[in-house]
Design a protein around this motif. Structure first.
Motif, mmCIF file in Angstrom:
data_model
loop_
_atom_site.group_PDB
_atom_site.id
_atom_site.type_symbol
_atom_site.label_atom_id
_atom_site.label_comp_id
_atom_site.label_asym_id
_atom_site.label_seq_id
_atom_site.Cartn_x
_atom_site.Cartn_y
_atom_site.Cartn_z
ATOM 1 N N TRP A 2 -12.566 14.514 17.045
ATOM 2 C CA TRP A 2 -11.644 13.887 17.164
ATOM 3 C C TRP A 2 -10.532 13.737 15.899
ATOM 4 O O TRP A 2 -11.251 14.002 14.885
ATOM 5 N N LYS A 3 -9.388 13.723 15.935
ATOM 6 C CA LYS A 3 -8.482 13.936 14.853
ATOM 7 C C LYS A 3 -7.553 12.791 14.874
ATOM 8 O O LYS A 3 -7.022 12.528 16.141
ATOM 9 N N GLU A 4 -7.022 12.028 13.997
ATOM 10 C CA GLU A 4 -6.508 11.169 13.891
ATOM 11 C C GLU A 4 -4.983 11.445 13.978
ATOM 12 O O GLU A 4 -4.400 12.543 13.885
ATOM 13 N N PRO A 5 -4.309 10.616 15.122
ATOM 14 C CA PRO A 5 -2.769 11.103 15.285
ATOM 15 C C PRO A 5 -1.849 10.902 14.108
ATOM 16 O O PRO A 5 -2.215 10.321 13.025
ATOM 17 N N PRO A 6 -0.764 11.782 14.140
ATOM 18 C CA PRO A 6 -0.132 11.623 12.766
ATOM 19 C C PRO A 6 0.804 10.183 12.598
ATOM 20 O O PRO A 6 0.912 9.608 13.552
ATOM 21 N N GLU A 7 0.827 10.167 11.563
ATOM 22 C CA GLU A 7 1.365 8.880 11.013
ATOM 23 C C GLU A 7 2.921 9.236 10.382
ATOM 24 O O GLU A 7 2.887 9.477 9.333
ATOM 25 N N PRO A 8 4.099 9.035 11.147
ATOM 26 C CA PRO A 8 5.297 9.502 10.721
ATOM 27 C C PRO A 8 5.725 8.690 9.303
ATOM 28 O O PRO A 8 6.591 9.222 8.606
ATOM 29 N N LEU A 9 5.067 7.519 9.048
ATOM 30 C CA LEU A 9 5.384 6.684 7.972
ATOM 31 C C LEU A 9 5.134 7.540 6.721
ATOM 32 O O LEU A 9 5.710 7.511 5.467
ATOM 33 N N LEU A 10 3.881 8.073 6.605
ATOM 34 C CA LEU A 10 3.027 8.681 5.587
ATOM 35 C C LEU A 10 3.982 10.070 5.399
ATOM 36 O O LEU A 10 4.131 10.368 4.115
ATOM 37 N N GLU A 11 4.333 10.767 6.348
ATOM 38 C CA GLU A 11 4.896 11.796 6.378
ATOM 39 C C GLU A 11 6.387 11.842 5.513
ATOM 40 O O GLU A 11 6.811 12.522 4.824
ATOM 41 N N LYS A 12 7.146 10.663 5.960
ATOM 42 C CA LYS A 12 8.356 10.283 5.637
ATOM 43 C C LYS A 12 8.241 9.990 4.010
ATOM 44 O O LYS A 12 9.077 10.419 3.257
ATOM 45 N N ILE A 13 7.174 9.081 3.788
ATOM 46 C CA ILE A 13 6.977 9.033 2.248
ATOM 47 C C ILE A 13 6.830 10.189 1.524
ATOM 48 O O ILE A 13 7.128 10.440 0.353
#
Length: 84
Positions: A2-13
């Motif tokens: 299992w892999k956590e889904p991407p978190e766009p907020l963290l990528e944007k930061i």
């Protein structure tokens, strides 16, 4: 596995704040404006608190939320060998 889904907020930061410097400090409202996201500042702070370990693990960025007599402040900084 299992892999956590991407978190766009963290990528944007990681992309927006740390393209120019290794440190950012301000209010959650200022962070919302800087990131150009359409979420309320308290929701942003909550999401950062929940994802603080992931932000560090995936991007090497530390998160701290503090309260002063002027209000709440959000601090984000890139972890380097000098700051470790």
């Amino acid at each position: 596995m299992w892999k956590e889904p991407p978190e766009p907020l963290l990528e944007k930061i990681a992309d927006t704040l740390f393209s120019e410097s290794d440190r950012w400090k301000g209010t959650a409202s200022e962070l919302c404006e800087r990131l150009a996201v359409d979420i309320k500042p308290n929701v942003l702070s909550l999401r950062l608190s929940i994802n603080a370990s992931r932000l560090f693990r995936d991007y090497g960025i530390r998160y701290q939320n503090s309260r002063t007599h002027d209000g709440r402040k959000v601090s984000l900084w890139k972890e380097t060998e000098q700051t470790a």
